[in-house]
Design a protein around this motif. Structure first.
Motif, PDB file in Angstrom:
ATOM      1  N   TYR A  28       0.805  -1.229   0.000  1.00  0.00           N
ATOM      2  CA  TYR A  28       0.000   0.000   0.000  1.00  0.00           C
ATOM      3  C   TYR A  28       0.837   1.279   0.000  1.00  0.00           C
ATOM      4  N   ILE A 379      -6.569   2.563   3.567  1.00  0.00           N
ATOM      5  CA  ILE A 379      -5.188   2.107   3.781  1.00  0.00           C
ATOM      6  C   ILE A 379      -4.358   3.114   4.576  1.00  0.00           C
ATOM      7  N   ALA A 382      -2.013   1.589   6.924  1.00  0.00           N
ATOM      8  CA  ALA A 382      -1.604   0.235   6.533  1.00  0.00           C
ATOM      9  C   ALA A 382      -0.507   0.238   5.478  1.00  0.00           C
ATOM     10  N   SER A 383       0.446   1.157   5.587  1.00  0.00           N
ATOM     11  CA  SER A 383       1.509   1.259   4.585  1.00  0.00           C
ATOM     12  C   SER A 383       2.258  -0.050   4.390  1.00  0.00           C
ATOM     13  N   GLU A 385       1.060  -3.056   4.820  1.00  0.00           N
ATOM     14  CA  GLU A 385       0.199  -4.160   4.400  1.00  0.00           C
ATOM     15  C   GLU A 385       0.144  -4.198   2.871  1.00  0.00           C
TER      16      GLU A 385
END
Lengths: 427, 158
Positions: A28, A379, A382-383, A385
């Motif tokens: 992401y 996101i 959620a970098s 992920e």
């Protein structure tokens, strides 16, 4: 104290986590980082790729010009007195100001910067500098100043069935080679031998990274799930065949569907190809009374050219879309709705009606305007992920099923190569 | 011929109700402001001045407007939001006892569920009204937005 980083935390020299090896995972952070945005401008938009600029029909006469962008770089496309098209940066070579301030113009004889009146030919060559020789022997440019050494960067242009593409990189392959035969033939299918007429232009400002829109365009999996218009109104054609075509590099794609005459006949639906098992029906079903667009059975063809171009035929709604990044979390989507000079008045009306299907208020496209924003917001924390792209397998190959994310994987295959994210493994 | 109908009053009244209908979220009542054989489209000033015909919404009868409402209520997916229409006074361009042509400036604020309120659109209505007793109905409404850019999407009509 020592600690071992898990493999996924390995960092590249840019301080970013390493790009996954498989095409089925997309981290992401690629939608969130300013450094990625900057490298995209350099490696993709100003790199060896073709960007859509305008229609040839929008600059028909010598002196006609349009201003647009390659990525976020402003450019001018102009027809010179010699009848040829030229493209160059919309930037004065002196202090960098824009040369043309309007979206379009005609009868231009030159481009003169408003700041200090440096002037340029319609081919983008510097032809004059105000007060070059000074006044009364005082001031002026030094004797060694040479006009030819200065000018905005020029674009290499290619015109394909009325579409004007440009590239800042002289080493970009010829457009035919760049696209490959399968993509070329499908552009020709819609535009070949016809003269497009602009029916309208609209811009949608998307609250998300440009790649989220390109993923959406290439994602044939979401169509019947996110866009409920056809299902809600029971407009499902029974006999349909279709598929997706992914170019060899993964960069470009076509998704299409067509009437399947055989299946329709087998099922006995030859004269009744609409099924309605819905509680709702259209009060004016003429919305979908169209005509065969080019004399074949294909009713839908979505075609994308890397990095940011889409040619669409949805029934008789034909449009080009130009996707322009405007920052990490902002994208301009320029729609140009098309008809053709050959249209009858009835056909033109069908196109205007069916334009309701697409665009910023489109029955089957308005969701695409907000879903990228849903991802961008989703996101936010959620970098590290990753998105999962396993529908239809792990490859980026053409398929007869559209329940696949193969063309999305194709986009990332081309992207990571162009961005040198996994250099050694891509070779 | 003397005009006996007060076009300004009829149009002002119809437009006040029109804006209130959309802003209150009574979408199903919106087509009722139009004649059956109406034309409605939303376009931009740039398209309009160039004479380009396409709209982001384009309808050539009231049934198409009803379909637009059904789609918004039953099919399309978008985040909950409301509009606040602020209308100027109508300029009456032409009038007779049967109807009138008018132009009215508007400003529409879009209010999202997170509370953000932004100017979503400004522009003008180019209208053709037909009068029926004390009621004015739209035979044509061309919504000309000043800007050519639409933020995210256009769901509710203007």
């Amino acid at each position: 104290m020592t600690s071992t980083l898990p493999e996924s935390s390995a960092k590249t020299e840019q301080g970013r986590p390493e790009w996954p090896e498989e095409l089925t995972r997309v981290p992401y952070w690629v939608f969130q980082r300013q450094d990625v945005y900057r490298e995209e401008q350099q490696n993709l938009f100003r790199g060896p790729y073709w960007s859509y600029l305008c229609l040839e029909a929008e600059v028909p006469q010598p002196g006609d010009y349009r201003t647009t962008f390659v990525g976020d770089t402003p450019v001018i496309v102009c027809r010179d007195e010699d009848g040829e098209l030229y493209g160059f940066e919309n930037r004065c070579a002196h202090r960098g100001a824009l040369l043309a301030l309007d979206d379009r113009g005609s009868n231009a004889k030159d481009f003169t910067c408003v700041y200090h009146a440096w002037s340029y030919s319609l081919q983008g060559d510097l032809t004059g500098v105000a007060f070059k020789d000074g006044i009364k022997g005082q001031g002026g440019m030094p004797k060694y100043f040479c006009l030819e050494d200065h000018g905005p960067r020029k674009l290499r242009l290619a015109v394909l069935h009325g579409l004007v593409f440009g590239s800042f990189d002289e080493d970009v392959p010829d457009i035919e080679e760049y696209l490959g035969d399968e993509i070329l033939s499908r552009i020709e299918r819609v535009l070949g031998g016809r003269t497009p007429v602009v029916l309208g232009r609209f811009t949608q400002l998307l609250p998300n990274n440009w790649k989220l829109y390109m993923e959406n365009v290439k994602d044939s999996y979401h169509a019947s799930i996110l866009h409920l218009f056809f299902t809600t109104f029971g407009i499902n054609r029974l006999g349909q065949r279709g598929g997706i075509v992914v170019s060899e590099s993964g960069a470009h794609h076509v998704s299409y569907s067509a009437i399947d005459r055989e299946a329709e006949q087998d099922a006995g639906y030859s004269d009744q190809n609409i099924r309605s098992d819905s509680d709702y029906s259209l009060a004016d079903p003429s919305l979908l009374d169209g005509f065969s667009e080019v004399g074949d059975d294909t009713t839908l063809q979505i075609l994308s050219v890397f990095p940011g171009f889409v040619l669409q035929q949805i029934q008789n709604s034909v449009a080009v879309r130009q996707i322009l990044p405007r920052g990490v979390e902002s994208t301009r989507l320029n729609w140009t709705y098309l008809g053709f000079e050959e249209d009858t008045p009835e056909q033109r009306t069908v196109r205007l009606k069916q334009a309701n299907l697409v665009g910023p208020a489109g029955y089957i496209s308005m969701e695409d305007g907000c879903v990228g924003g849903f991802v961008q917001r989703g996101i936010a924390g959620a970098s590290d992920e990753e998105a999962v792209l396993e529908m239809g397998g792990a490859s980026a190959a053409s398929s007869e099923s559209r329940v696949t994310e193969a063309s999305v994987r194709g986009f990332w295959k081309a992207y990571r190569e162009g961005m040198h994210l996994r250099q050694e493994k891509d070779k | 011929m003397t005009v006996t109908v007060d076009a300004f009053r009829l149009i002002s009244r119809a437009q006040g109700e029109y804006a209130r209908c959309i802003d209150d979220g009574r979408m199903e009542d919106w087509p009722g402001f139009f004649e059956e054989d109406c034309h409605y489209r939303i376009t931009t000033a740039a398209n309009h001045s160039e004479g380009l015909q396409a709209g982001v919404i384009w309808a050539d009868n009231r049934r198409m407007l009803s379909d637009r409402v059904s789609a918004l209520l039953e099919a399309n997916i978008y985040e909950a939001h409301t509009y606040r229409h602020i209308l100027g006074q109508p300029a009456i361009l032409e009038e007779s006892d049967e109807g009138a042509r008018s132009e009215t400036g508007f400003l529409v604020v879009r209010v999202m569920r997170d509370g953000s309120s932004d100017i979503f659109a400004t522009g003008r209505y180019l209208d053709r009204y037909r009068f029926d007793g004390d009621r004015a109905r739209l035979a044509e409404r061309v919504v000309v937005c000043d800007s050519s850019t639409i933020d995210t999407l256009l769901a509710l009509p203007l």
